[in-house]
Scaffold this active site. Structure first.
Site, PDB file in Angstrom:
ATOM      1  N   SER A 130       0.757  -1.205   0.159  1.00  0.00           N
ATOM      2  CA  SER A 130       0.004  -0.223  -0.038  1.00  0.00           C
ATOM      3  C   SER A 130       1.263   1.514   0.093  1.00  0.00           C
ATOM      4  CB  SER A 130      -1.531  -0.210   1.612  1.00  0.00           C
ATOM      5  OG  SER A 130       0.016   0.384   2.700  1.00  0.00           O
ATOM      6  N   LYS A 131       0.023   2.361  -0.285  1.00  0.00           N
ATOM      7  CA  LYS A 131       0.828   3.511  -0.075  1.00  0.00           C
ATOM      8  C   LYS A 131       1.823   3.670   1.040  1.00  0.00           C
ATOM      9  CE  LYS A 131      -1.047   8.176   0.692  1.00  0.00           C
ATOM     10  NZ  LYS A 131      -0.165   8.337   1.358  1.00  0.00           N
ATOM     11  N   ARG A 132       1.179   3.259   2.321  1.00  0.00           N
ATOM     12  CA  ARG A 132       1.456   4.204   3.460  1.00  0.00           C
ATOM     13  C   ARG A 132       2.887   2.780   3.586  1.00  0.00           C
ATOM     14  NH1 ARG A 132      -1.058   6.677   7.724  1.00  0.00           N
ATOM     15  NH2 ARG A 132       0.661   4.818   9.122  1.00  0.00           N
TER      16      ARG A 132
END
Length: 509
Positions: free
Chosen positions: A265-267
């Site tokens: 994910s982006k995180r």
RNA sequence: GCCGCGUUGGUCAAGAGGUUAAGACGCCUCCCUUUCACGGAGGAAUCACGGGUUCGAGUCCCGUACGUGGUACCA
């Protein structure tokens, strides 16, 4: 394949374009091009609550950067327009109504609170499933349980409703996935999915089937997360358009976090320090910028290459593929079943490989921009090309051209004298004074000439050239890196070379 | 919980019953280069586990474990 191959990428405009999304595009694109087919981009914006301004344009920017041009899309037009599902809203209802008429779907008037109550009840009863399915539907507020007049009354009173598919229990839905082979689903595990929402918009399930039919899609590739809902789609095809017209399916493996578990994910990118999006994405609400592969200095060729081999391999040892080679060699059957962890180190290696063979002319403008943002304006294109050739094999990311090449354009700001001083003595000092004198008078300024005179003077002073080359390098570039010293001296010219030597000499004094 | 999908070195992976189980990234050593990089040579490190089937299993079957996805009027 009798019909013309037609594939589609169907993103929701909800934010940045993720690695996995680009790979899905890529596999679609490669498959289409390999078979002389069309690649369509359809915007699936049926969830108005998740709509993000600018996301759609951004997606097309990313595709453009990657060189994956759609044949048909909201941007490129096409005979199956519109390609934005929100603009096709009216189309879906008739199919939902058709399903009701044929007994495959029904109206459901349950409010969100009622649905919540149902799930709570199921939970307290210890049921293994919390789904709205054949177990519970006859207890709910829908046209299956209600009398036809009651349903009509509710409809006439404009009571909000959704249309749900009616899944019959105890059936098996078999289908063949191009990657996974034969898969069989038990309908007992699938719920009565909402097909048409209360706002009149279709859910993904209805829209994807209707649009794939209307747009004559022959092969449908999507992420593995869609596998569990495949039986709903297959049933819809069966009820609406016939299984013979259904596209062939392929569910792509997921791209996972490098460490730990789960989908990338982006995180994770933020946390581990690498991009996850293709290009910089600015959140329109928070204005927060998420870095993209493009902006940190990846080449689109490398980005495409590394994505292609994440979950696919042609069976040979080849790892570096151009887009043309990928089109030629790609085959969906060789796509893996299992997810792959993303390895940024390897991603950088791909970029390094592509930078080593990059077309200097083609990237000159971009590199010039990088220098400019670091305060160096480059006027001489010819010189820039020369420098790029000299340093490209030591650049992993595009901005490395600056760190590896700035000294070709300006004297180093910091000079690592600490690396010279310990072994410095008068004899060396004298050598450099003599060298400066000789070079001052020199009319020849090729690297070979410089090396020759350097060695002659060293020999005359009974000094080893090896012990003198590192100091020279540090004088010229500021540190222990860069191409051959004499090539550098030749490139920056007599004046700069002598100035830098004298400057460092004064520092060491 | 339930359902689906998956599982070859740390990571990406080749492998379609018989191989000394490729290759790449990363790591380490050496050579080249008196810089860094490139290039070259080498090294450590793997078939999740347990049962079958078979003369023979990383490859086929069944379990288990683990991972992952789904289980929304999100896609």
């Amino acid at each position: 394949m009798a019909q013309k191959v037609r594939v589609r990428f169907a993103p929701s405009p909800t934010g940045g374009l993720h690695l996995g999304g680009v790979r899905t595009v890529l596999f679609n694109y490669l498959f289409a091009k390999k078979h002389g087919g069309d690649f369509i981009v359809r915007i699936e914006d049926t969830d108005q609550s998740r709509f993000v301004a600018g996301a759609e344009a951004y997606i097309f920017d990313c595709l453009k950067w990657c060189g994956l041009t759609p044949d048909e899309s909201v941007l490129h037009g096409g005979q199956y327009a519109p390609y934005r599902q929100s603009e096709r809203k009216a189309i879906y209802r008739q199919y939902a109504e058709q399903l009701i008429k044929d007994g495959y779907a029904y109206y459901a008037f349950d409010t969100p609170a009622e649905l919540e109550t149902m799930r709570e009840l199921l939970k307290t009863k210890g049921s293994s499933s919390l789904q709205y399915d054949h177990h519970v539907r006859m207890n709910m507020n829908n046209s299956l349980r209600l009398l036809p007049e009651e349903t009509q009354q509710l409809l006439d009173a404009a009571t909000p409703y959704v249309i749900r598919i009616k899944i019959s229990p105890d059936e098996f839905i078999p289908f063949t996935d191009m990657i996974r082979g034969d898969i069989n689903f038990d309908t007992n595990a699938v719920d009565d999915k909402v097909l048409l929402k209360a706002d009149g918009m279709p859910t993904y399930h209805l829209a994807v089937v209707v649009d794939d039919f209307l747009m004559k899609i022959t092969h449908a590739f999507r992420g593995e997360e869609w596998l569990p809902s495949a039986p709903v789609h297959i049933l819809l095809w069966k009820y609406l358009f016939g299984l013979d017209n259904m596209p062939e399916w392929a569910h792509l493996p997921l791209i996972l976090k490098p460490d730990g578990n789960g989908k990338l994910s982006k995180r994770d990118g933020d946390r581990l320090g690498f991009p996850v999006y293709a290009m910089d994405w600015t959140d329109p609400v928070s204005n927060e910028i998420t870095k993209g592969f493009k902006e940190i200095g990846f080449l689109p060729e490398a980005f495409i290459n590394l994505l292609a081999v994440l979950g696919w391999n042609d069976g040979t040892e080849q790892e570096i593929f151009s887009e043309e080679e990928l089109i030629e060699k790609f085959s969906i059957e060789k796509v893996h079943k299992g997810g792959a962890k993303f390895d940024f180190e390897k991603a950088k290696w791909f970029n390094h490989e592509w930078i080593k063979k990059l077309d200097v002319e083609h990237y000159a403008a971009r590199v010039k921009e990088i220098f400019k943002s670091n305060g160096i304006a480059i006027a001489d294109d010819h010189y820039l090309n020369k420098v790029m050739h000299l340093v490209k094999e030591r650049c992993t990311l595009l901005p490395d051209f600056y760190t590896q090449g700035s000294f070709f354009f300006q004297a180093p700001v910091t000079i690592d004298t600490a690396a010279i001083k310990p072994k410095w003595d008068d004899r060396k000092n004298l050598f450099f004074i003599e060298l400066v004198k000789a070079w001052q008078l020199s009319t020849l300024w090729e690297s070979t000439d410089l090396e020759l005179s350097f060695k002659e003077i060293a020999a005359a002073n009974s000094l080893k050239t090896g012990e003198l080359m590192l100091p020279l390098r540090i004088m010229l570039v500021g540190g222990k890196f860069g191409p051959g010293v004499f090539e550098i001296a030749a490139a920056i010219g007599k004046k700069a070379t002598i100035a830098r030597v004298e400057h460092t000499l004064s520092l060491i004094e």
